[in-house]
Scaffold this active site. Structure first.
Site, PDB file in Angstrom:
ATOM      1  N   HIS A 157      18.465   2.564  71.439  1.00  0.00           N
ATOM      2  CA  HIS A 157      19.312   3.974  71.168  1.00  0.00           C
ATOM      3  C   HIS A 157      19.869   3.964  69.967  1.00  0.00           C
ATOM      4  O   HIS A 157      21.131   4.534  69.792  1.00  0.00           O
ATOM      5  CB  HIS A 157      19.852   4.574  72.196  1.00  0.00           C
ATOM      6  CG  HIS A 157      20.029   6.105  72.385  1.00  0.00           C
ATOM      7  ND1 HIS A 157      20.397   6.963  73.422  1.00  0.00           N
ATOM      8  CD2 HIS A 157      20.110   7.152  71.399  1.00  0.00           C
ATOM      9  CE1 HIS A 157      20.561   8.096  73.197  1.00  0.00           C
ATOM     10  NE2 HIS A 157      20.358   8.306  72.034  1.00  0.00           N
ATOM     11  N   ARG A 192      14.842  11.543  75.014  1.00  0.00           N
ATOM     12  CA  ARG A 192      15.774  10.938  76.157  1.00  0.00           C
ATOM     13  C   ARG A 192      14.670  10.104  77.007  1.00  0.00           C
ATOM     14  O   ARG A 192      13.516  10.372  77.254  1.00  0.00           O
ATOM     15  CB  ARG A 192      16.259  12.174  76.914  1.00  0.00           C
ATOM     16  CG  ARG A 192      17.583  12.836  76.290  1.00  0.00           C
ATOM     17  CD  ARG A 192      18.805  11.785  76.267  1.00  0.00           C
ATOM     18  NE  ARG A 192      19.856  12.529  75.403  1.00  0.00           N
ATOM     19  CZ  ARG A 192      20.362  12.402  74.174  1.00  0.00           C
ATOM     20  NH1 ARG A 192      19.379  11.687  73.363  1.00  0.00           N
ATOM     21  NH2 ARG A 192      21.174  12.798  73.668  1.00  0.00           N
ATOM     22  N   GLU A 212      19.639   3.892  80.703  1.00  0.00           N
ATOM     23  CA  GLU A 212      20.186   3.269  79.523  1.00  0.00           C
ATOM     24  C   GLU A 212      21.543   2.873  79.739  1.00  0.00           C
ATOM     25  O   GLU A 212      22.435   3.695  80.424  1.00  0.00           O
ATOM     26  CB  GLU A 212      19.823   3.611  78.342  1.00  0.00           C
ATOM     27  CG  GLU A 212      20.440   4.924  77.858  1.00  0.00           C
ATOM     28  CD  GLU A 212      19.731   5.467  76.648  1.00  0.00           C
ATOM     29  OE1 GLU A 212      18.510   5.633  76.365  1.00  0.00           O
ATOM     30  OE2 GLU A 212      20.734   6.002  75.781  1.00  0.00           O
TER      31      GLU A 212
HETATM   32  C1  8YV Z   1      23.554   9.618  69.746  1.00  0.00           C
HETATM   33  C2  8YV Z   1      21.493  11.021  70.459  1.00  0.00           C
HETATM   34  O1  8YV Z   1      23.527   8.075  69.001  1.00  0.00           O
HETATM   35  O2  8YV Z   1      22.645  12.905  69.245  1.00  0.00           O
HETATM   36  C3  8YV Z   1      22.089  12.497  70.154  1.00  0.00           C
HETATM   37  O3  8YV Z   1      21.741  13.338  71.150  1.00  0.00           O
HETATM   38  O4  8YV Z   1      20.924  10.975  71.397  1.00  0.00           O
HETATM   39  C4  8YV Z   1      22.142  10.160  69.417  1.00  0.00           C
HETATM   40  O5  8YV Z   1      21.931  10.446  68.347  1.00  0.00           O
HETATM   41  C5  8YV Z   1      24.259   9.291  71.061  1.00  0.00           C
HETATM   42  O6  8YV Z   1      24.002  10.479  71.853  1.00  0.00           O
HETATM   43  C6  8YV Z   1      25.659   9.293  70.652  1.00  0.00           C
HETATM   44  O7  8YV Z   1      26.414  10.498  71.137  1.00  0.00           O
END
Ligand code: 8YV
Length: 331
Positions: free
Chosen positions: A291, A244, A273
């Site tokens: 991301h 993150r 972001e």
């Molecule tokens: C996602 C992510 O693309 O799963 C997670 O925690 O950071 C990523 O895989 C994103 O959060 C979609 O909800």
């Protein structure tokens, strides 16, 4: 329940694969937000009002205030493994079940983490930019020479499922000694399988040739890589973040990269972001991706399907496969 049917009403807050949407529509009265961008917080709250379930992603924040404004809400299913966008304690206190999507994205995310490490160490984006800009004139012994990957020391901060999958790639694929730091130490047989050695955070920072951040975001993880931590790293080291954005102090990182106090960084996640710190955008020695670590079609379909499994089970008397606060189910 919807006034018109006997199906529970849910909000699907982001676009989902068609097959998943159809499954949800068979079980629920679905309010579907299929726009490109996330709903603004006030609209998210308005559309969740009266709904029993929320099908969300990492871009929707579930706060205590939102929960208070939506007392009919019984379950929040996020299509993500991370859940720092959800106030889990507030959900639990109000008896709202929360589910996430672990496991199904582990290997794809680890593939990407390792790819980002390699792209960063071997200066791939820099090379492509130079080539496209017409800057490739000749060969020189040190032309775009980067850092070695095989046989170097792989450091991992946060040794959960994804951290272990990255360690496996480094150990078996690239002959890398693996060092890691984590809240808790792994069982010794897992350490032996991964060729991984548990070290203090300080040792990790000092000894890693390539440091990959894979820890979950929490208040204590906020800016846990900042100027003092970057100062401990080798000037030849690479830093990769697939966890993150808020974990890294981006201003401090940009300065360290500019002054070559570390060699390079690869970032898939950013604080705030999709806005990216402008100081990072001007630097040659950072690889920036939007991301996408879990972004393969099979993995995204699996994540979407698991989030739907959770929502359907939670609201139709079944057993949700991956609850984050299962105590709500037994209460
Ligand atoms: C996602 C992510 O693309 O799963 C997670 O925690 O950071 C990523 O895989 C994103 O959060 C979609 O909800």
């Amino acid at each position: 329940m919807s006034a018109l049917t006997d199906k529970p009403a849910v909000l699907v807050a982001r676009r989902a694969p068609e097959a998943v949407l159809q499954r949800l529509q068979a079980s629920f009265e679905v309010d579907y937000h299929d726009g490109e961008l996330p709903l603004p917080p006030a609209e998210l709250q308005a559309r969740l009002h009266g709904k029993a379930g929320a099908y969300i992603t990492g871009t929707e924040r579930i706060t205590a205030a939102l929960l208070d404004a939506c007392p009919a809400l019984r379950v929040v299913c996020t299509m993500s493994v991370g859940y720092n966008h959800i106030d889990l304690a507030a959900c639990t206190a109000r008896g709202v079940l929360v589910t996430n999507t672990p496991d199904v994205l582990t290997e794809s995310t680890a593939d990407f983490g390792f790819a980002l490490l390699m792209a960063t160490a071997r200066r791939m984006s820099e090379g492509e930019r130079l080539l496209r800009d017409g800057g490739w004139k000749s060969w020189a012994w040190d032309f775009l020479a980067g850092s070695e990957v095989h046989g170097t020391t792989l450091g991992i901060l946060g040794m959960g499922r994804i951290g272990q999958a990255i360690a496996r790639r480094g150990h078996f694929g690239f002959g890398m000694p693996v060092i890691y730091h984590n809240r808790s130490r792994l069982p010794v047989d897992t350490e032996a399988e991964l060729g991984a050695r548990y070290v203090s955070k300080e040792t990790l920072l000092r000894e890693a040739d390539h440091l990959v951040l894979v820890l979950p975001y929490s208040a204590e993880a906020h800016h846990c890589i900042a100027a003092p931590e970057l100062a401990l790293m080798k000037p030849t080291a690479t830093l990769v973040n697939v966890a993150r954005g808020g974990i890294v102090d981006e201003d401090a990182l940009a300065l360290a990269l500019r002054e070559r106090r570390i060699a390079a960084a690869g970032l898939d996640v950013f604080e705030g972001e999709p806005r990216v710190n402008p100081a990072l955008l001007t630097l040659p020695n950072v690889v920036l991706t939007p991301h996408i670590a879990s972004a393969t079609l099979p993995t995204r379909r699996a994540m979407a399907g698991l989030a739907a499994d959770n929502l359907i089970a939670a609201l139709t008397g079944g057993k949700p496969p991956t609850p984050l606060n299962p105590e709500v189910l037994s209460a």
